[in-house]
Design a protein around this motif. Structure first.
Motif, PDB file in Angstrom:
ATOM      1  N   UNK A 135      32.836  58.233-134.790  1.00 49.41           N
ATOM      2  CA  UNK A 135      33.533  56.900-135.353  1.00 49.41           C
ATOM      3  C   UNK A 135      34.504  56.329-133.974  1.00 49.41           C
ATOM      4  N   UNK A 136      34.190  55.487-133.367  1.00 47.65           N
ATOM      5  CA  UNK A 136      35.316  54.608-133.059  1.00 47.65           C
ATOM      6  C   UNK A 136      36.093  52.942-132.920  1.00 47.65           C
ATOM      7  N   UNK A 153      25.006  31.285-121.681  1.00 48.83           N
ATOM      8  CA  UNK A 153      24.816  32.519-119.955  1.00 48.83           C
ATOM      9  C   UNK A 153      25.710  33.326-119.872  1.00 48.83           C
ATOM     10  N   UNK A 154      25.362  34.283-119.695  1.00 46.89           N
ATOM     11  CA  UNK A 154      26.697  35.374-120.020  1.00 46.89           C
ATOM     12  C   UNK A 154      26.929  36.103-118.759  1.00 46.89           C
ATOM     13  N   UNK A 155      27.847  36.598-118.188  1.00 48.53           N
ATOM     14  CA  UNK A 155      27.759  37.466-117.164  1.00 48.53           C
ATOM     15  C   UNK A 155      28.993  38.355-117.467  1.00 48.53           C
ATOM     16  N   UNK A 156      28.200  39.930-117.489  1.00 50.31           N
ATOM     17  CA  UNK A 156      29.238  41.032-118.324  1.00 50.31           C
ATOM     18  C   UNK A 156      29.321  42.146-117.958  1.00 50.31           C
ATOM     19  N   UNK A 157      30.063  42.863-118.014  1.00 47.72           N
ATOM     20  CA  UNK A 157      30.474  43.678-116.705  1.00 47.72           C
ATOM     21  C   UNK A 157      30.624  44.887-117.624  1.00 47.72           C
ATOM     22  N   UNK A 158      30.694  45.709-117.520  1.00 50.91           N
ATOM     23  CA  UNK A 158      30.663  47.780-118.090  1.00 50.91           C
ATOM     24  C   UNK A 158      30.996  48.733-117.890  1.00 50.91           C
ATOM     25  N   UNK A 159      32.040  48.601-117.285  1.00 53.61           N
ATOM     26  CA  UNK A 159      33.176  50.046-115.995  1.00 53.61           C
ATOM     27  C   UNK A 159      32.774  51.250-117.018  1.00 53.61           C
ATOM     28  N   UNK A 160      33.413  50.998-118.466  1.00 56.22           N
ATOM     29  CA  UNK A 160      33.291  52.833-118.467  1.00 56.22           C
ATOM     30  C   UNK A 160      32.116  53.089-120.077  1.00 56.22           C
ATOM     31  N   UNK A 161      31.518  54.219-119.480  1.00 59.93           N
ATOM     32  CA  UNK A 161      31.543  54.832-119.095  1.00 59.93           C
ATOM     33  C   UNK A 161      30.439  55.043-117.714  1.00 59.93           C
ATOM     34  N   UNK A 213      38.993  40.585-132.729  1.00 62.92           N
ATOM     35  CA  UNK A 213      37.894  40.711-133.203  1.00 62.92           C
ATOM     36  C   UNK A 213      38.277  42.355-133.753  1.00 62.92           C
ATOM     37  N   UNK A 214      37.762  43.406-134.739  1.00 62.67           N
ATOM     38  CA  UNK A 214      38.182  44.815-134.689  1.00 62.67           C
ATOM     39  C   UNK A 214      36.523  44.796-134.951  1.00 62.67           C
ATOM     40  N   UNK A 225      36.977  43.973-123.945  1.00 66.81           N
ATOM     41  CA  UNK A 225      36.231  44.834-125.014  1.00 66.81           C
ATOM     42  C   UNK A 225      37.884  45.806-124.735  1.00 66.81           C
ATOM     43  N   UNK A 226      38.518  46.575-125.555  1.00 69.88           N
ATOM     44  CA  UNK A 226      39.668  47.873-125.569  1.00 69.88           C
ATOM     45  C   UNK A 226      38.419  48.465-126.350  1.00 69.88           C
ATOM     46  N   UNK A 227      37.865  50.031-125.713  1.00 71.17           N
ATOM     47  CA  UNK A 227      36.527  50.800-126.702  1.00 71.17           C
ATOM     48  C   UNK A 227      38.089  52.563-126.651  1.00 71.17           C
ATOM     49  N   UNK A 228      38.293  53.092-127.683  1.00 70.41           N
ATOM     50  CA  UNK A 228      38.900  54.067-128.298  1.00 70.41           C
ATOM     51  C   UNK A 228      38.446  54.845-127.264  1.00 70.41           C
ATOM     52  N   UNK A 229      36.786  54.902-127.306  1.00 70.29           N
ATOM     53  CA  UNK A 229      36.373  56.037-127.306  1.00 70.29           C
ATOM     54  C   UNK A 229      36.367  56.707-125.480  1.00 70.29           C
TER      55      UNK A 229
END
Length: 226
Positions: free
Chosen positions: A141-142, A202-210, A131-132, A171-175
């Protein structure tokens, strides 16, 4: 499915697994200092089928609630069109709008594209989806690239069929120029009648940026199809 199509689906699955491994490796370095929250993600969808059920329009609305404070902090609405080009391939194009419900600065307009390949095995289905997200945010814009690998299987008990599934997504984020999030999901699709089904997950989500944030979410989707 043809041999070439099956081979392509397997390559897509392998690429997704590689991305997941790289993302998990990056996440492990920051998980120790990540904040953690518990949330509830209710969602409603209306599906309208046409073209002999080869195409459909999906209207959706969702909320994000913090389970500790019992407050809603974000809402999202959107419309998506899907077409099945072959038994093993379907595509989607859609629009989403997201905004803060607490007077925050978050506001997003998003164009999304999806390409999904399905590999049918004797007792399960493997689904590889790319998915884009083209995102117009307050900050500019990102683009966000999302790779998801899902395994699902139908079970039948006394003529009742339901579908458990598990998936992993990166998820790859251009920001940030890097893999910024990964998400593990366990859920089940439960038909209620001909037109209505529910999907708890059920979801386990990890964000490490920012910054490091771990989200444990209970999701619930109400689907009405016509």
């Amino acid at each position: 499915m043809s041999v070439s199509a099956a081979s392509y689906a397997m390559r897509r699955a392998a690429r997704t697994l590689t991305s997941l491994f790289l993302a998990a490796t990056a996440a492990s370095a920051s998980s120790a200092r990540a904040e953690e929250s518990n949330e509830f993600w209710p969602e409603a969808q209306i599906h309208y089928w046409f073209d002999d059920r080869k195409s459909r329009a999906i209207l959706m609305g969702s909320l994000s609630r913090n389970r500790a404070s019992d407050t809603t902090y974000q809402a999202e609405q959107g419309l998506t069109f899907e077409h099945q080009f072959a038994d093993y391939f379907l595509g989607r194009i859609g629009y989403r709008h997201g905004a803060s419900t607490e007077g925050g600065a978050y506001n997003e307009n998003r164009l999304l594209l999806e390409q999904t390949f399905r590999l049918y095995l004797p007792d399960k289905v493997i689904v590889a989806r790319t998915r884009e997200d083209f995102r117009w945010l307050d900050s500019g814009f990102a683009v966000r690239l999302r790779e998801r690998l899902q395994v699902q299987r139908d079970f039948t008990i006394d003529n009742y069929t339901f579908t458990p599934y598990t998936s992993a997504e990166v998820f790859f984020d251009t920001r940030y120029g890097q893999f910024a999030r990964y998400r593990l999901t366990l859920g089940v699709t439960l038909p209620i009648d001909k037109h209505i089904s529910v999907e708890p997950y059920l979801v386990r989500q990890v964000d490490w940026a920012p910054s490091g944030v771990i989200t444990n979410a209970l999701g619930f989707i109400l689907i009405m199809a016509f």
